[in-house]
Design a protein around this motif. Structure first.
Motif, short mmCIF file in Angstrom:
data_model
loop_
_atom_site.label_atom_id
_atom_site.label_comp_id
_atom_site.label_asym_id
_atom_site.label_seq_id
_atom_site.Cartn_x
_atom_site.Cartn_y
_atom_site.Cartn_z
N LEU A 46 0.80 -1.22 0.00
CA LEU A 46 0.00 0.00 0.00
C LEU A 46 0.84 1.27 0.00
N GLY A 47 2.09 1.13 0.33
CA GLY A 47 2.90 2.34 0.50
C GLY A 47 4.05 2.49 -0.46
N LEU A 48 3.92 2.00 -1.69
CA LEU A 48 5.00 2.15 -2.66
C LEU A 48 5.20 3.62 -3.03
N PRO A 49 6.45 4.05 -3.12
CA PRO A 49 6.70 5.43 -3.54
C PRO A 49 6.32 5.64 -5.00
N ARG A 50 6.04 6.87 -5.35
CA ARG A 50 5.68 7.20 -6.72
C ARG A 50 6.93 7.18 -7.60
N SER A 51 6.78 6.62 -8.79
CA SER A 51 7.92 6.55 -9.71
C SER A 51 8.40 7.94 -10.10
N ASN A 52 9.71 8.07 -10.26
CA ASN A 52 10.31 9.33 -10.71
C ASN A 52 10.81 9.22 -12.15
N CYS A 53 10.33 8.19 -12.87
CA CYS A 53 10.80 7.93 -14.22
C CYS A 53 9.98 8.70 -15.26
N SER A 54 10.52 8.82 -16.45
CA SER A 54 9.79 9.38 -17.58
C SER A 54 9.07 8.24 -18.30
N GLU A 55 8.32 8.55 -19.34
CA GLU A 55 7.54 7.54 -20.06
C GLU A 55 8.44 6.55 -20.78
#
Length: 207
Positions: A191-200
């Motif tokens: 439930l607590g995964l960090p948000r991705s900082n990647c591009s498409e």
């Protein structure tokens, strides 16, 4: 806070992205260049609120002798690539002090913490999953969505994908984050995964 942990983040890192990052180079350990595979980047307690407790017991010291029968596996699966070369045991000590001490109520101690890290690493073969989807570490760029789907289709649960930047400013595949249960024996929903900082589109560098 560790007693409130519902799962553990298992970080799997691509060494080619660490070594090719813009902000640092890398140094191979004395045992030589690691095998071309994703390596353990950490195993972090995760609370119900998504918080990651750290440095829970300052008086609980790391002892290499406790994990003597795990060190060969750890050298291969959790090597230090930082410069200057300081030995992988220094990295393990840092991880135990910062995160492992917060896992004691669940894992029971230092040995079980590192055993759980290895066990969760062995639950998934990220490189094989990606290769089966036509995603290879050859410097090409791939869709972030395709990478997520390739992993999720095999492990059921949604991974988090984290990137760093190469020297040209390209976003590159760096870490795969999955959750393990509180016993450290299986991959579970998180439930607590960090948000991705990647591009498409992201680069998958060679190693």
């Amino acid at each position: 806070m560790a007693k409130n942990a519902e799962s553990f983040l298992s970080l799997l890192s691509w060494p080619g992205s660490y070594c090719g990052a813009a902000k640092q180079g890398c140094c191979y350990p004395k045992t030589g260049k690691p095998t071309k595979d994703f390596k353990i980047g950490g195993i972090w307690p995760l609370s119900f609120t998504g918080e990651m407790p750290t440095n829970c017991e300052s008086n609980t010291h790391f002892r290499l002798s406790v994990i003597s029968n795990l060190t060969k596996s750890l050298e291969n699966e959790w090597p230090s690539l930082s410069c200057p070369i300081s030995g992988s045991s220094k990295l393990w000590e840092q991880e135990w002090t910062k995160y492992g001490t917060c896992s004691k109520p669940l894992f029971g101690g230092q040995y079980h913490y590192f055993h759980a890290a290895l066990n969760l690493r062995n639950k998934v073969n990220i490189l094989k999953m990606l290769s089966s989807a036509g995603i290879h570490p050859n410097g090409s760029f791939y869709s972030l969505r395709k990478i997520v789907d390739a992993i999720q289709s095999r492990v059921t649960y949604m991974p988090a994908i984290m990137c760093n930047e190469d020297k040209s400013g390209n976003k590159q595949l760096y870490q795969i984050l999955l959750c393990g249960d509180t016993t450290g024996t299986k991959i579970v929903d998180c439930l607590g995964l960090p948000r991705s900082n990647c591009s498409e589109k992201i680069k998958f560098p060679s190693f």
